[in-house]
Design a protein around this motif. Structure first.
Motif, PDB file in Angstrom:
ATOM      1  N   ASP A 118       0.874  -1.183   0.000  1.00 37.42           N
ATOM      2  CA  ASP A 118       0.000   0.000   0.000  1.00 37.42           C
ATOM      3  C   ASP A 118       0.910   1.231   0.000  1.00 37.42           C
ATOM      4  O   ASP A 118       2.144   1.106  -0.037  1.00 37.42           O
ATOM      5  CB  ASP A 118      -0.948  -0.020   1.213  1.00 37.42           C
ATOM      6  N   GLU A 119       0.301   2.361   0.100  1.00 33.91           N
ATOM      7  CA  GLU A 119       1.095   3.585  -0.035  1.00 33.91           C
ATOM      8  C   GLU A 119       2.161   3.700   1.061  1.00 33.91           C
ATOM      9  O   GLU A 119       3.315   4.068   0.786  1.00 33.91           O
ATOM     10  CB  GLU A 119       0.170   4.810  -0.006  1.00 33.91           C
ATOM     11  N   ALA A 120       1.764   3.337   2.294  1.00 30.20           N
ATOM     12  CA  ALA A 120       2.733   3.430   3.396  1.00 30.20           C
ATOM     13  C   ALA A 120       3.900   2.469   3.140  1.00 30.20           C
ATOM     14  O   ALA A 120       5.071   2.806   3.378  1.00 30.20           O
ATOM     15  CB  ALA A 120       2.048   3.089   4.715  1.00 30.20           C
ATOM     16  N   GLY A 121       3.567   1.279   2.637  1.00 28.79           N
ATOM     17  CA  GLY A 121       4.613   0.292   2.348  1.00 28.79           C
ATOM     18  C   GLY A 121       5.515   0.765   1.226  1.00 28.79           C
ATOM     19  O   GLY A 121       6.747   0.595   1.280  1.00 28.79           O
ATOM     20  N   LEU A 122       4.904   1.377   0.225  1.00 23.49           N
ATOM     21  CA  LEU A 122       5.710   1.888  -0.896  1.00 23.49           C
ATOM     22  C   LEU A 122       6.719   2.926  -0.415  1.00 23.49           C
ATOM     23  O   LEU A 122       7.879   2.937  -0.826  1.00 23.49           O
ATOM     24  CB  LEU A 122       4.791   2.560  -1.929  1.00 23.49           C
ATOM     25  N   ARG A 123       6.216   3.772   0.479  1.00 19.22           N
ATOM     26  CA  ARG A 123       7.095   4.826   0.990  1.00 19.22           C
ATOM     27  C   ARG A 123       8.307   4.205   1.689  1.00 19.22           C
ATOM     28  O   ARG A 123       9.454   4.606   1.476  1.00 19.22           O
ATOM     29  CB  ARG A 123       6.310   5.712   1.957  1.00 19.22           C
ATOM     30  N   LYS A 124       8.020   3.161   2.501  1.00 19.37           N
ATOM     31  CA  LYS A 124       9.123   2.511   3.222  1.00 19.37           C
ATOM     32  C   LYS A 124      10.030   1.747   2.264  1.00 19.37           C
ATOM     33  O   LYS A 124      11.245   1.694   2.445  1.00 19.37           O
ATOM     34  CB  LYS A 124       8.566   1.551   4.272  1.00 19.37           C
ATOM     35  N   LEU A 125       9.407   1.142   1.262  1.00 20.86           N
ATOM     36  CA  LEU A 125      10.202   0.404   0.261  1.00 20.86           C
ATOM     37  C   LEU A 125      11.220   1.339  -0.382  1.00 20.86           C
ATOM     38  O   LEU A 125      12.394   0.997  -0.557  1.00 20.86           O
ATOM     39  CB  LEU A 125       9.270  -0.176  -0.810  1.00 20.86           C
ATOM     40  N   PHE A 126      10.739   2.533  -0.734  1.00 19.22           N
ATOM     41  CA  PHE A 126      11.629   3.492  -1.391  1.00 19.22           C
ATOM     42  C   PHE A 126      12.694   3.999  -0.418  1.00 19.22           C
ATOM     43  O   PHE A 126      13.875   4.064  -0.732  1.00 19.22           O
ATOM     44  CB  PHE A 126      10.829   4.683  -1.922  1.00 19.22           C
ATOM     45  N   LEU A 127      12.225   4.305   0.779  1.00 18.80           N
ATOM     46  CA  LEU A 127      13.121   4.925   1.745  1.00 18.80           C
ATOM     47  C   LEU A 127      14.264   3.994   2.144  1.00 18.80           C
ATOM     48  O   LEU A 127      15.423   4.396   2.261  1.00 18.80           O
ATOM     49  CB  LEU A 127      12.322   5.325   2.987  1.00 18.80           C
ATOM     50  N   GLN A 128      13.954   2.724   2.356  1.00 19.71           N
ATOM     51  CA  GLN A 128      14.945   1.792   2.917  1.00 19.71           C
ATOM     52  C   GLN A 128      16.102   1.510   1.964  1.00 19.71           C
ATOM     53  O   GLN A 128      17.183   1.119   2.383  1.00 19.71           O
ATOM     54  CB  GLN A 128      14.270   0.464   3.261  1.00 19.71           C
ATOM     55  N   PHE A 129      15.872   1.730   0.662  1.00 12.54           N
ATOM     56  CA  PHE A 129      16.871   1.325  -0.319  1.00 12.54           C
ATOM     57  C   PHE A 129      18.120   2.196  -0.215  1.00 12.54           C
ATOM     58  O   PHE A 129      18.029   3.434  -0.267  1.00 12.54           O
ATOM     59  CB  PHE A 129      16.278   1.405  -1.739  1.00 12.54           C
ATOM     60  N   SER A 130      19.255   1.573  -0.071  1.00 14.10           N
ATOM     61  CA  SER A 130      20.537   2.297   0.026  1.00 14.10           C
ATOM     62  C   SER A 130      20.439   3.426   1.032  1.00 14.10           C
ATOM     63  O   SER A 130      20.869   4.550   0.761  1.00 14.10           O
ATOM     64  CB  SER A 130      20.928   2.878  -1.337  1.00 14.10           C
ATOM     65  N   PHE A 131      19.870   3.136   2.171  1.00 15.45           N
ATOM     66  CA  PHE A 131      19.632   4.166   3.186  1.00 15.45           C
ATOM     67  C   PHE A 131      20.118   3.603   4.514  1.00 15.45           C
ATOM     68  O   PHE A 131      19.944   2.411   4.774  1.00 15.45           O
ATOM     69  CB  PHE A 131      18.128   4.474   3.248  1.00 15.45           C
ATOM     70  N   PRO A 132      20.729   4.438   5.359  1.00 16.92           N
ATOM     71  CA  PRO A 132      21.212   3.910   6.639  1.00 16.92           C
ATOM     72  C   PRO A 132      20.105   3.155   7.374  1.00 16.92           C
ATOM     73  O   PRO A 132      18.975   3.641   7.467  1.00 16.92           O
ATOM     74  CB  PRO A 132      21.612   5.177   7.409  1.00 16.92           C
ATOM     75  N   GLY A 133      20.440   1.963   7.846  1.00 16.29           N
ATOM     76  CA  GLY A 133      19.448   1.146   8.546  1.00 16.29           C
ATOM     77  C   GLY A 133      18.522   0.406   7.600  1.00 16.29           C
ATOM     78  O   GLY A 133      17.653  -0.358   8.028  1.00 16.29           O
ATOM     79  N   GLY A 134      18.700   0.610   6.299  1.00 20.87           N
ATOM     80  CA  GLY A 134      17.816  -0.030   5.318  1.00 20.87           C
ATOM     81  C   GLY A 134      18.482  -1.221   4.660  1.00 20.87           C
ATOM     82  O   GLY A 134      19.152  -2.022   5.329  1.00 20.87           O
ATOM     83  N   ILE A 135      18.312  -1.327   3.348  1.00 20.39           N
ATOM     84  CA  ILE A 135      18.862  -2.496   2.647  1.00 20.39           C
ATOM     85  C   ILE A 135      19.966  -2.064   1.677  1.00 20.39           C
ATOM     86  O   ILE A 135      19.994  -0.920   1.211  1.00 20.39           O
ATOM     87  CB  ILE A 135      17.763  -3.258   1.861  1.00 20.39           C
ATOM     88  N   PRO A 136      20.858  -3.002   1.360  1.00 21.11           N
ATOM     89  CA  PRO A 136      21.933  -2.675   0.415  1.00 21.11           C
ATOM     90  C   PRO A 136      21.397  -2.475  -1.006  1.00 21.11           C
ATOM     91  O   PRO A 136      20.243  -2.790  -1.296  1.00 21.11           O
ATOM     92  CB  PRO A 136      22.840  -3.918   0.469  1.00 21.11           C
ATOM     93  N   SER A 137      22.251  -2.000  -1.869  1.00 23.73           N
ATOM     94  CA  SER A 137      21.794  -1.657  -3.218  1.00 23.73           C
ATOM     95  C   SER A 137      21.838  -2.844  -4.179  1.00 23.73           C
ATOM     96  O   SER A 137      21.467  -2.713  -5.335  1.00 23.73           O
ATOM     97  CB  SER A 137      22.660  -0.529  -3.780  1.00 23.73           C
TER      98      SER A 137
END
Ligand SMILES: Cc1ncc(C[n+]2csc(CCOP(=O)(O)OP(=O)(O)O)c2C)c(N)n1
Length: 801
Positions: A118-137
């Motif tokens: 959903d929209e909230a999940g999409l936002r997190k999906l985008f944010l986490q990418f290559s982001f501190p505390g998120g996921i690698p690239s």
């Protein structure tokens, strides 16, 4: 008669399906760009603002749209043919593609419920990418469906082949970067098709992603003629199917047709082998996808061409937060995918598009083969004690430790023949490393031609041999990652060739061990035989014990290093390694006839403890020793015991303790490695103040590195390999490196002033012995009889325990 009108070839895609697939591709591309750029505003419900952009833009766009294109097309054939398929992303830096697609197919949110559909999940999906505390690239371990991070390029094809060995129903679709294809490992990996058995193994479908560029250079394969490329791939034994262009509609048609053809060819090959019993090596299909790098991205930025050039490799619009023109370009780019047509108002993928993805475990992100621990079954193990060498007295001459192990491995292969989940890999060295007994039970799998006189070659076998350490390592890794077991046997010196592959695998194990949804896999086991001290045929080039220096740098939870001193210890160690999970085990062993020290019972105890005092060899019973003679490795153990017997004969008043190390990591402090001894345990063995003469298999600095925090470190004097070597006698190798019995005794005397004149006299005798040795080998070309025929002499107080 009326002439029949030639029928137009049937299209693989109806226009309606093509439109939907195109929309799905747009969705994946949109999610990919979103991951690279967007901090907020995931559905572009309001005009893109500076605050919506991430501050640090990190990731790789160039490869991503091509991989998204491949993925949507693979989804179609998985559904159409009910394929059991996983995806290997060679240019794993296209992480946004794999993340986007596993999100679209639903697996991502199942594993990470926070990243909801959903929209909230999409936002997190985008944010986490290559982001501190998120996921690698990259297509990292965190990515569902990945068995291959693709950070270090070159191993995608060998991983893919490893995955399909003994997995007859599995197809691995392997995207090979055209830059990646320039690496040595990848260039050799094309030959893996000569080792695949179409009856009992699965299939690999390579998709050469010919997008023309690397980071800032063209790729070689894109700058040779189409004919030359086709000949090259045909020469490697493949049938290339070309999909070329940039206009999406015909490209969708061409890709769908190529995939239908490839699946039909794979099925035909497999049927021919499985039903009709064809044994001739087939020519497997592959696809060459020639599409623009950075496809569908910005065409020009700041007057420079981006799409279809190397400039699209990473982040084509590098500064949208500071450059309003770039911000506009980014907004146009994102809008070009028409997210409003792809996602509903809540941010969910339109259901008619979601229906394009396979379901359940057919989704490539949910396929259990890509989380191999789920499929892992224990090996059926013979009792290693049944292979024990009889050791009535310490020093009994053995046949060569790996030759004993060979019989055990033969039976491991035999017992797991029906489970088909154990293989031995090696670069043409299974025989040379002393494991000949294995061929009593199985063969080397080989699908190329054979001629009379060839040995142990067969279309199916448990041994995989190709003269490429990279392939052996890559195949084994792929085999392990998909839930099976194996062993890599290699000359010690040349295992360095895969230093970097070991790094990557150890990193993978470290990260996956912290992901609860990733199940543990079988350990990566190295058996390093034909080691530094016995390179009789080969000399200096083959003498390098440094792999273990490299290995110990990796996370302590992952690496284990064993140096069993004899065959019974080797059996016990290998049994343990084959049962272990999620480690890298390095075992160094000899293949030449050598003295055997421990009965099987004693070996089991010694290997379980990993380090211990050999009371039968020393004479410090019940009293503090004057000196500790420590040893690690088969040859150092032999020289140490020979030194101890000299010391006991000539300096009988000395109290000598003999410590043998099997598990190298015991030396590290407990805080550094789970196997490490506590300081108290270490001091009990090595004392806090007595000289320790440590004979070590490899480079001496490693022992210092492992023990530098110990109380007695200043008294630890290590002898090991110091880059002195050539073709010479076995004993001379130790002399050249001061690891021989005479030098070890001299070392001890130098540190034991209490030996007085007796010590000095012995020292002088031993120095003369060293000269005598030199003169003798120069004259006769072999070691002196007293060396060759040396035997440990048990004293009444020196019974084995
Ligand atoms: C062994 C290795 N050497 C160098 C790099 C640095 N590197 C990352 S991407 C890349 C270019 C890759 O080109 P290609 O395989 O064609 O992938 P694509 O064009 O699809 O991005 C390079 C050289 C690397 N990741 N691995």
């Amino acid at each position: 008669m009326k002439k029949k009108k030639p029928r137009a070839p049937r299209r693989a895609l109806s226009p309606a399906l093509r439109d939907k697939m195109h929309a799905y591709w747009r969705a994946a591309n949109y999610l990919s760009v979103g991951q690279i750029y967007l901090y907020d505003n995931p559905l572009l419900k309001r005009p893109l603002a500076l605050a919506d952009i991430k501050r640090m833009l990190l990731g790789h766009w160039g490869t991503t749209p091509g991989q998204n294109f491949i993925y949507v097309h693979l989804n179609r054939i998985i559904k159409k043919y009910d394929l059991d398929m996983i995806y290997v992303s060679g240019p794993g830096h296209g992480g946004p593609a794999v993340v986007a697609n596993t999100y679209l197919e639903g697996t991502y949110s199942e594993i990470y419920p926070n990243i909801s559909q959903d929209e909230a999940g999409l936002r997190k999906l985008f944010l986490q990418f290559s982001f501190p505390g998120g996921i690698p690239s990259h297509a990292s371990p965190e990515t569902p469906g990945s068995i291959h991070e693709g950070g270090e390029l070159g191993y995608s094809l060998s991983h893919s082949f490893g995955a399909v060995f003994d997995n007859p129903d599995l197809v691995v679709a392997c995207c090979v970067g055209d830059g990646e294809a320039e690496t040595g490992p990848l260039a050799t990996a094309w030959h893996s098709n000569k080792f695949l058995n179409p009856a009992t193994d699965g299939a690999v479908l390579p998709i050469l992603h010919l997008n023309g560029y690397k980071i800032s250079n063209p790729t070689l394969l894109a700058r040779i003629s189409r004919e030359e490329l086709e000949q090259l791939l045909r020469g490697y034994g493949w049938t290339p199917l070309f999909v070329e262009g940039h206009d999406p509609a015909p490209m969708h048609d061409a890709m769908a047709a190529a995939l239908d053809t490839a699946v039909a060819q794979i099925k035909k090959i497999q049927q021919n082998a499985r039903v009709r019993g064809h044994v001739k090596r087939p020519r497997w299909p592959m696809i060459v996808l020639n599409s623009p790098k950075g496809w569908t991205g910005p065409k020009f930025v700041d007057g420079k061409k981006i799409e279809g050039t190397f400039r699209s490799h990473q982040v084509p619009l590098s500064d949208p937060a500071a450059n309003p023109a770039h911000l506009k370009l980014l907004e146009d780019w994102l809008k070009s995918y028409h997210p409003e047509e792809l996602f509903d108002n809540e941010g969910r993928l339109q259901s008619e598009l979601a229906d394009l993805a396979p379901t359940g475990t057919r989704r490539m992100g949910a396929n259990p083969h890509a989380n191999g621990g789920i499929l892992l079954r224990d090996l059926r193990m013979p009792d290693f004690r049944d292979y024990a060498v009889d050791v009535p007295v310490p020093g009994t001459r053995g046949i060569g430790d790996t030759h004993v192990l060979g019989k055990f491995l033969r039976d491991v292969a035999k017992l797991n023949q029906s489970q088909r989940n154990f293989r031995i890999f090696g670069p043409d060295e299974t025989l040379s490393n002393g494991l000949e007994a294995v061929f009593e039970a199985t063969k080397r799998q080989w699908d190329a031609a054979t001629v009379p006189g060839d040995e142990f070659l067969a279309p199916a076998g448990r041994v995989m041999e190709v003269l490429s350490e990279h392939q052996c390592e890559g195949w084994l890794e792929g085999y392990l990652l998909t839930g099976r077991h194996g062993l890599f046997n290699c000359y010690e010196a040349f295992i360095h060739i895969v230093d970097s592959m070991f790094n990557q695998h150890a990193k993978w194990l470290k990260v996956t061990s912290q992901l609860p949804w990733r199940r543990k896999i079988a350990s990566l086991n190295y058996l390093l035989a034909s080691h530094v001290w016995r390179q009789d045929h080969n000399g200096f080039t083959h003498q390098d014990p440094g792999f273990i220096d490299h290995v110990v740098n990796k996370k302590a939870e992952i690496v284990r290093v064993y140096l069993p001193p004899d065959a019974n210890c080797l059996l016990s160690v290998i049994d343990h390694c084959l049962r272990s999970r999620h480690y890298v085990n390095v075992v160094v062993a000899g293949k030449h006839p050598a003295p055997q020290w421990l009965t099987m019972d004693a070996a089991v105890k010694h290997c379980t403890t990993g380090i211990g005092v050999w009371r039968w060899a020393g004479n410090d019973h019940g009293v503090a020793p004057d000196v500790v003679m420590a040893c690690c490795g088969d040859v150092p153990t032999l020289e140490t015991l020979a030194a101890v017997s000299l010391m006991r004969r000539h300096l009988p008043d000395l109290k000598i303790r003999v410590v043998n190390v099997v598990d190298l990591m015991k030396l590290q402090p407990q805080l550094e490695h789970p196997h490490g001894l506590s300081d108290r345990e270490f001091d009990e063995l090595f004392t806090r103040d007595k000289p320790v003469i440590f004979a070590f298999h490899a480079y001496p600095t490693l022992i210092h590195k492992l023990t530098y925090r110990r109380a007695n470190h200043a008294n630890i004097h290590v002898r090991g390999y110091k880059e002195e070597g050539t073709i010479t006698t076995p004993f001379d190798m130790t002399v050249l490196n001061d690891l021989d019995r005479f030098d070890l005794v001299i070392d001890a005397i130098d540190r034991l002033p209490q030996t007085g004149p007796k010590g000095l006299q012995l020292k002088q005798q031993l120095q003369e012995k060293l000269i005598e040795h030199k003169l003798y080998i120069d004259k006769y070309g072999e070691d002196m009889p007293e060396i060759r025929n040396w035997k440990w002499e048990p004293t009444p107080a020196a019974k084995p325990v």
